[in-house]
Design an enzyme around this catalytic site. Structure first.
Site: not given
Ligand code: DLZ
Length: 158
Positions: A67, A90, A97
């Site tokens: 986002e 991340v 992913h």
């Protein structure tokens, strides 16, 4: 120079522009918040250290790093915002992913920066595990939040 910047050897920090009248937006992903809070603290304190005033530093949270592009766009399009710093972490998992998210954010932030003709800084850690992340969020490898803040200041010279 504070010890917080001792690992910024690749960053020349002389000849930075005056940022006392500049407005920064820092967009922070909530995923891995124990890391992203440290990135935020590093970025925020670095902006203050180099002359930004607290009233001119806006913070907004987004749920995850994916986002960050949209969150950054919301601020990049505001006339009074001079630069946006996007902070996330991340961590690689068992699936791919992380690749999808990292690629999407890198492209997304680039697009926002070019569309709105403003610095939008990629302050996203992409570690293999949480320890690597912590090492880069105020640990043995410095704080990438500091680096992201200095990068945003440098880009205001253009
Ligand atoms: C779904 C997800 C996963 C598995 N891992 C992370 C992560 O390590 N770091 C991060 O910032 N966000 C993660 N997310 C959430 C995505 O960024 C995003 O919020 C969701 O896919 C919803 O769009």
């Amino acid at each position: 120079m504070s010890t917080a910047h001792k690992n910024l050897s690749e960053f020349a920090t002389d000849d930075l522009p005056d940022i006392s009248a500049k407005t920064f937006a820092i967009v922070v992903a909530e995923w891995n918040h124990e890391v992203t809070e440290k990135l935020f603290e590093g970025a925020y304190q670095t902006l203050l250290q180099y002359g930004a005033i607290p009233e001119n530093i806006i913070r907004a949270n987004v749920p995850g790093s994916y986002e960050l592009s949209y969150g950054s766009q919301v601020f990049a399009q505001k006339e009074n915002v001079d630069a946006v710093i996007a902070l996330g972490c991340v961590i690689q998992g068992e699936t791919k992913h992380n690749d999808y998210i990292n690629n999407a954010v890198a492209h997304g932030l680039t697009q926002v920066s070019l569309k709105y003709d403003k610095p939008v800084i990629f302050g996203v850690l992409t570690p293999n595990n949480q320890q690597q992340a912590l090492d880069r969020a105020g640990g043995i490898h410095g704080n990438k939040g500091d680096e992201a803040a200095i990068t945003s200041i440098k880009m205001l010279k253009f």
